[in-house]
Motif scaffolding. Sequence first.
Motif, PDB file in Angstrom:
ATOM      1  N   GLY A  14       0.771  -1.390  -0.016  1.00  0.00           N
ATOM      2  CA  GLY A  14       0.029   0.049  -0.091  1.00  0.00           C
ATOM      3  C   GLY A  14       1.022   1.299  -0.068  1.00  0.00           C
ATOM      4  N   SER A  38       2.220  -1.796  -4.376  1.00  0.00           N
ATOM      5  CA  SER A  38       0.760  -1.443  -4.497  1.00  0.00           C
ATOM      6  C   SER A  38       0.202  -1.970  -5.620  1.00  0.00           C
ATOM      7  CB  SER A  38       0.462  -0.239  -3.939  1.00  0.00           C
ATOM      8  OG  SER A  38       0.779   0.615  -5.046  1.00  0.00           O
ATOM      9  N   CYS A  92       0.383  -2.476   4.831  1.00  0.00           N
ATOM     10  CA  CYS A  92      -0.454  -1.130   5.049  1.00  0.00           C
ATOM     11  C   CYS A  92      -1.606  -1.114   3.664  1.00  0.00           C
ATOM     12  CB  CYS A  92       0.418   0.172   4.787  1.00  0.00           C
ATOM     13  SG  CYS A  92       1.566   0.442   5.835  1.00  0.00           S
ATOM     14  N   TYR A 159     -16.198  -4.028   6.846  1.00  0.00           N
ATOM     15  CA  TYR A 159     -14.642  -3.451   7.119  1.00  0.00           C
ATOM     16  C   TYR A 159     -14.360  -3.986   8.715  1.00  0.00           C
ATOM     17  CZ  TYR A 159     -11.045  -0.003   7.533  1.00  0.00           C
ATOM     18  OH  TYR A 159      -9.678   0.548   7.790  1.00  0.00           O
TER      19      TYR A 159
END
Length: 246
Positions: A14, A38, A92, A159
């Motif tokens: 990320g 990423s 991340c 989430y």
Amino acid sequence: MRMPLAGTCAVVTGASKGIGLAITKALLEQGVRVATVSRTAADLEQVVRQLREQYPDRVKAFPADVSQEEEAVRVIGEIGRAFGRIDILMNCAGVSQHSPARLEALERQEFERILRTNLNSVLYCTRETLPYLRRQPQSFVLSILSTAAFHSSGGGFTYAASKYAARAVMEGLEQDCKGSGVRVASISPGPVNTNIWSHKDVPVPQERKDKMLRAQDIAEIALFLLRLDDNVHIGNVTVEPWFYQK
Ligand SMILES: NC(=O)c1ccc[n+]([C@@H]2O[C@H](COP(=O)([O-])OP(=O)(O)OC[C@H]3O[C@@H](n4cnc5c(N)ncnc54)[C@H](OP(=O)(O)O)[C@@H]3O)[C@@H](O)[C@H]2O)c1
């Protein structure tokens, strides 16, 4: 003993945006070599081109969709071969829901997109990196969870489910690695003003974004954890913005 950072190698997933990018910059400032990962190759390569102006030869782009097991296996293998070692993993990469959704409105594809990205990427990237981390006298793995790893809200349970599950992985890993050279930690932030909010169906007003945490705040905490003496264990840091109201 503290982990000497200069000359070590980190993988940051990320890394093209937000928290991952801020952590990448913080590691580069410490003399770490960084393999950035990423999904969107063009975004990642652009960011890495800019970083290389300041840190030539110490940062490299490895585009991959780490929600897919075979991609995670491929990319960590490529990084291991290119760098010869991995001392630090920063998980991340992540996505959030586009909008709150009650259980009756749950769509399988959306649920799987979030689970695959926020949970599977942590599982597979960490599994593939651990053999490298275990070869080093001192190494470190950190995941960016969320306050949603501790509190589920009605429409936000998808989430939250991904983050609760990622927390379970990190807590299990802590137990497995306790007493070894591999230190394990997580950061669980409340709202951080990053690109993640631009994917919301209902735009978030700028004045609310201004009160969120900044990606650099999270990078500072990551660096704080990384630089602790190896006798000190902090499994998770929960951090919230002071002025932000839901
Ligand atoms: N921002 C917040 O309020 C907040 C709060 C708590 C926790 N978090 C967590 O912090 C982490 C980072 O979020 P952020 O706010 O920095 O988000 P962001 O600015 O949107 O950045 C997300 C990064 O993850 C990458 N990514 C997404 N899916 C990927 C995949 N399948 N494979 C590889 N890379 C992928 C993105 O690349 P592409 O753009 O190419 O997809 C991007 O580089 C996430 O786990 C998020 O859940 C964020």
